[in-house]
Scaffold this active site. Structure first.
Site, short mmCIF file in Angstrom:
data_model
loop_
_atom_site.label_atom_id
_atom_site.label_comp_id
_atom_site.label_asym_id
_atom_site.label_seq_id
_atom_site.Cartn_x
_atom_site.Cartn_y
_atom_site.Cartn_z
N SER A 166 -8.58 -6.81 7.62
CA SER A 166 -8.66 -6.75 9.07
C SER A 166 -10.13 -6.83 9.49
CB SER A 166 -7.95 -5.49 9.58
OG SER A 166 -7.61 -5.62 10.94
N ASP A 426 1.70 -12.26 10.43
CA ASP A 426 0.61 -11.48 11.02
C ASP A 426 0.02 -12.15 12.26
OD1 ASP A 426 -1.49 -9.76 11.48
OD2 ASP A 426 -2.73 -10.52 9.83
N HIS A 456 0.29 -8.11 7.99
CA HIS A 456 -1.14 -7.80 8.04
C HIS A 456 -1.60 -7.05 6.80
CE1 HIS A 456 -4.78 -7.47 10.44
NE2 HIS A 456 -4.83 -6.16 10.29
#
Length: 494
Positions: A166, A426, A456
């Site tokens: 991320s 995602d 994710h």
């Protein structure tokens, strides 16, 4: 990663910590022994690396695990912290740990400035947040690299590879891009390397994922979610806020427009979080959500309309959390975000919102026709936090975001030996580097893996028996890539 107040992100971190702990404890009772291998340290970093006159510092926390290290020439695997605290499990559990064991790597984790314990007592005050930026964080990494090399007598014979997911995945890619002489290669999982003000495509990908039959979605599911949100919004517009509050278990009656936006955002967060973390055991899965929304799990006599299916979804969400009710007070949200004491309970949201205002945007809006949620989720309402909380003008945001993309290269960076890993479910994939984009831009050196039905950062966890074939295959590709980098680095040093 979310762009605003969202307990789902904290829940994700908590669930992952619990799972990592459980996995360690199942290793023949080796959990406590493994924890003994983790040492914690602090390095005093300069608050502003780019001002010679500024001598202020802050304590930055880091973790070390030497358990697998083949001293003295083994590689170094650096896990970069993101918008939250690091934990011992960042150097004990996960796919990068599995690879560290195979390659005899020294394991490190560095906490991001202004998050976790790496912050001064007055760090949350607006004037001090000026020292919170990704550029400063990368400089922290460079100084930390020097500190570790001196502490462990490392040389050019020790190959460094960075890892992150991320926001920290973006940092991993950027560290390699800005300091290629320090880190040989980088893995960037679900990394949004392109800053974007109006991130409407986030919710468009949420909509596509709700329709994706490979993960339990359907066109009917998306239609029912749309119908449900339209029904809630219509009920509010008709003056039925009292009934809506009772139905959804709200802590307050959303009688004013700001509270109604909070409600619609909170309900959307449940669906958004489900899609973003599908199959990761954090909330429910897309399949389970669609079961509720389409009445798949009910007999004919029990079938509900879309509104009441969403009510049930909210009840299921609340039952899996410790929230007694759904907080929809905009005034309370603003009060919480304005707190500058470290004991205020919200120790990540204020900082992260500051970074969205000053660097990234990432505002997940719902102003186009394809968005399945409420049109109340506008760019205007989300960016209003910037001037109210930090005195950052809404008009300045496009300039901040343009600078970020100029500084790092957006999602077409010219960086070698960076592996970008993304999942097809995602919503953050749109701001990352994917195989099709590499092909279009003829990017040299960057490598990309796209896992069609993964969510994710799914690749960052250790393998589970329930993992889909595509995820297992992707992890093998990552392992092959890391092994190839280490082999090439070793040959170059001969």
């Amino acid at each position: 990663m979310q762009d605003r107040k969202n307990p789902i992100k904290e829940r994700v971190q908590h669930v992952r910590l619990v799972k990592a702990k459980q996995n360690l404890l199942t290793l023949s009772g080796a959990g406590p022994k493994l924890l003994q291998h983790v040492t914690q340290g602090r390095i005093h970093q300069r608050l502003n690396h780019f001002s010679p006159q500024d001598i202020r510092t802050f304590p930055q926390r880091f973790l070390v695990n030497e358990m697998y290290w083949r001293h003295p020439d083994g590689p170094v695997f650096l896990f970069i912290g993101g918008e939250g605290p690091i934990s011992e499990f960042d150097v004990l559990a996960g796919h990068h740990i599995d690879m560290a064991e195979e390659h005899g790597a020294l394991l490190l984790a560095l906490e991001h400035r202004f998050y976790g314990d790496s912050i001064n007592p007055d760090g949350l005050k607006t004037e001090n947040l000026a020292d919170l930026s990704s550029q400063q964080a990368l400089a922290d990494l460079a100084v930390f690299h020097q500190h570790i090399c001196q502490s462990f007598n490392l040389t050019h014979g020790n190959t460094w590879i960075s890892f992150g997911g991320s926001y920290s995945g973006a940092l991993s890619a950027w560290f390699r891009g800005k300091f290629p002489h320090l880190v040989y290669a980088a893995v960037a999982s679900s990394a949004p390397v392109k800053a974007k003000l109006d991130f409407s495509s986030y919710n468009n990908i949420v909509a596509l994922s709700l329709m994706n039959e490979a993960v339990g979605g359907s066109a009917k599911c998306l239609a029912e979610v749309r119908r449900a949100f339209a029904a809630v919004e219509a009920s509010l517009m008709e003056g039925n806020a009292d009934k809506v509050a009772v139905d959804f278990g709200c802590c307050q009656i959303p009688s004013n427009h700001d509270d109604q936006i909070e409600l619609m955002q909170n309900l959307a967060d449940i669906v958004m979080g489900t899609v973003q973390y599908n199959d990761e055991g954090v909330l429910m899965s897309i399949h389970e959500l669609c079961d509720v929304m389409t009445n798949r799990s009910r007999s004919y006599d029990e079938k509900m309309d879309a509104y009441h299916s969403l009510v049930e979804l909210a009840q299921i969400y609340r039952s899996t959390t410790e929230e007694p009710c759904l907080d929809v007070s905009h005034e309370q949200t603003m009060r919480d975000l304005m707190h500058t004491t470290l004991q205020s309970g919200r120790r990540t949201e204020r900082q992260w919102i500051y970074q969205t205002c000053s660097e990234f945007g990432f505002y997940q809006t719902c102003e186009d026709d394809f968005c399945p949620f409420s049109g109340m989720m506008t760019l205007q309402t989300q960016t209003m936090l910037c001037p109210v909380l930090f005195g950052i003008s809404q008009y300045s945001l496009p300039g901040h975001i343009a600078f970020t993309n100029t500084y790092y290269g957006g999602n077409t960076p010219h960086t070698q030996r960076v592996l970008y890993v993304n999942g097809g479910v995602d919503p953050w994939q749109d701001l990352s580097v994917v195989p099709s984009r590499i092909g279009t831009e003829r990017e040299e050196g960057a490598q990309a893996i796209f896992i069609e039905d993964a969510a994710h950062c799914a690749d960052m966890m250790s393998s589970r028996v329930t993992d889909r074939h595509s995820l297992r295959k992707a992890r093998q590709e990552i392992e092959n890539c890391v092994a190839s980098w280490l082999k090439t680095a070793k040959e170059m040093k001969k």
